[in-house]
Scaffold this active site. Sequence first.
Site, PDB file in Angstrom:
ATOM      1  CD1 TRP A   1     -11.471   9.976  -6.172  1.00  0.00           C
ATOM      2  CD2 TRP A   1     -13.374   9.185  -7.326  1.00  0.00           C
ATOM      3  NE1 TRP A   1     -12.454  10.133  -5.406  1.00  0.00           N
ATOM      4  CE2 TRP A   1     -13.644   9.736  -6.048  1.00  0.00           C
ATOM      5  CE3 TRP A   1     -14.331   9.029  -8.195  1.00  0.00           C
ATOM      6  CZ2 TRP A   1     -14.906   9.511  -5.358  1.00  0.00           C
ATOM      7  CZ3 TRP A   1     -15.625   9.033  -7.509  1.00  0.00           C
ATOM      8  CH2 TRP A   1     -15.761   9.362  -6.466  1.00  0.00           C
TER       9      TRP A   1
ATOM     10  CD1 TRP B   1      -0.907  -0.735  -4.081  1.00  0.00           C
ATOM     11  CD2 TRP B   1      -1.450   0.616  -5.839  1.00  0.00           C
ATOM     12  NE1 TRP B   1      -1.437  -1.409  -4.997  1.00  0.00           N
ATOM     13  CE2 TRP B   1      -1.644  -1.108  -6.134  1.00  0.00           C
ATOM     14  CE3 TRP B   1      -1.396   1.185  -6.900  1.00  0.00           C
ATOM     15  CZ2 TRP B   1      -2.275  -1.315  -7.577  1.00  0.00           C
ATOM     16  CZ3 TRP B   1      -2.002   1.217  -8.302  1.00  0.00           C
ATOM     17  CH2 TRP B   1      -2.281  -0.594  -8.577  1.00  0.00           C
TER      18      TRP B   1
ATOM     19  CD1 TRP C   1     -13.561   9.734 -14.498  1.00  0.00           C
ATOM     20  CD2 TRP C   1     -12.019  10.739 -13.326  1.00  0.00           C
ATOM     21  NE1 TRP C   1     -12.396  10.265 -15.440  1.00  0.00           N
ATOM     22  CE2 TRP C   1     -11.469  10.872 -14.604  1.00  0.00           C
ATOM     23  CE3 TRP C   1     -11.361  11.549 -12.429  1.00  0.00           C
ATOM     24  CZ2 TRP C   1     -10.426  11.440 -14.857  1.00  0.00           C
ATOM     25  CZ3 TRP C   1     -10.181  12.013 -12.490  1.00  0.00           C
ATOM     26  CH2 TRP C   1      -9.875  12.246 -13.879  1.00  0.00           C
TER      27      TRP C   1
ATOM     28  CD1 TRP D   1     -17.750  11.499 -18.126  1.00  0.00           C
ATOM     29  CD2 TRP D   1     -18.735   9.695 -17.034  1.00  0.00           C
ATOM     30  NE1 TRP D   1     -16.882  10.608 -18.056  1.00  0.00           N
ATOM     31  CE2 TRP D   1     -17.333   9.445 -17.319  1.00  0.00           C
ATOM     32  CE3 TRP D   1     -19.362   8.669 -16.102  1.00  0.00           C
ATOM     33  CZ2 TRP D   1     -16.401   8.459 -16.887  1.00  0.00           C
ATOM     34  CZ3 TRP D   1     -18.528   7.595 -16.071  1.00  0.00           C
ATOM     35  CH2 TRP D   1     -17.051   7.427 -16.278  1.00  0.00           C
TER      36      TRP D   1
ATOM     37  CG  ASN E   1      -8.054   1.570   0.472  1.00  0.00           C
ATOM     38  OD1 ASN E   1      -7.937   2.825  -0.317  1.00  0.00           O
ATOM     39  ND2 ASN E   1      -7.880   0.785   0.131  1.00  0.00           N
TER      40      ASN E   1
ATOM     41  CD  GLU F   1      -2.832  -1.025  -0.120  1.00  0.00           C
ATOM     42  OE1 GLU F   1      -3.497  -0.123  -0.281  1.00  0.00           O
ATOM     43  OE2 GLU F   1      -2.997  -2.211  -0.872  1.00  0.00           O
TER      44      GLU F   1
END
Length: 350
Positions: free
Chosen positions: A257, A150, A234, A178, A216, A147
């Site tokens: 996102w 990341w 998004w 969208w 998370n 993590e």
Amino acid sequence: MLSLAGKPFSVFTLYKNVWLKKFQSAAGSFDLSCLAPHDTRSGQGTLTVPVKISPMPSLTAMGFETTNLSELNITPGMQGAQALLDDFLPRMKNYRDVRDFPAVKGPSYLSVHLRFGTISIRALARHAMHAIASGQGGDGAMTWLSELVWRDFYFMILYQHPHIVQRAFKPQYDRIRWESGPAADVAFKAWCEGCTGYPLVDASMLQLNQTGYMHNRLRMVTACFLIKDLGIDWRRGEQYFALKLNDFDLAANNGGWQWTASSGCDAQPYFRIFNPVTQSEKFDAEGKFIRRYLPQLAKLDAKRIHSPWLLSEAERIKAGIALGENYPAPIVMHDLARLKTLDRYAVVKK
């Protein structure tokens, strides 16, 4: 950090493998003693170097608003970070098994301190490495270290591809149409306020609005609901999180996102669409997290709390639930929304 071909990484696992090798080779080489103010001419004493110090700008000048940290249960500074780390280290070995359950004390809760630099990511990585090397970290230490990697991965992506602030990492995903207009605005408002009719989504948004924090797993659930159930861009969700999260960081927020939207680097496939009820049943099986933020659903048992619209009228009356009054009916039906999303994303294959 680039690949052997001299290009930025676009696959997380490849980046992680190189990251780990570089970190391991550099471990222990960060000697800060040379920075100590020492008078080398005499071998003792302190060498005073005149430094011009500019006034520290106020938090208001930097764009921060006043908040009550004690009410949010946040102890600021290095002292607060160290207390959280001390609490987490004995739990690190269990991180992989418990990190996805919002009603369980699983995460380290250090993200806000990483955001404001009151703890070192190198120090955290060393703790994880030590736990792994000593055999005491279990699978949890490696998962937690991943993590942290990341986080660095998303920093790298933003640096190498600054266009992601405004556009999709994968250009073809900018062709997606969208939902827009008044109906989309109403749906977005319902999502922001935790009024979608899906208990886990609503409880998660209320957690964010009330505390400035969101677990998370719940960030993925709420993001997926906005994008793939409501069909909303998004970027609107990303901007709302930026407004509300205490640990907001542009690279990590954007990366998360776009991962959910399937438009990002090494993102989930577009046809992977979380079912909000299934996610609720799996990660808040007893409904403890939901009850914390939606007390009006507290009388429902662990089976019924995830989808209250399926209750019979008698069950709703017994539980004190009036759909549309003290708790909303679903603003969209997931199965129908899923089909619409698959059709919406079909443009990326053209």
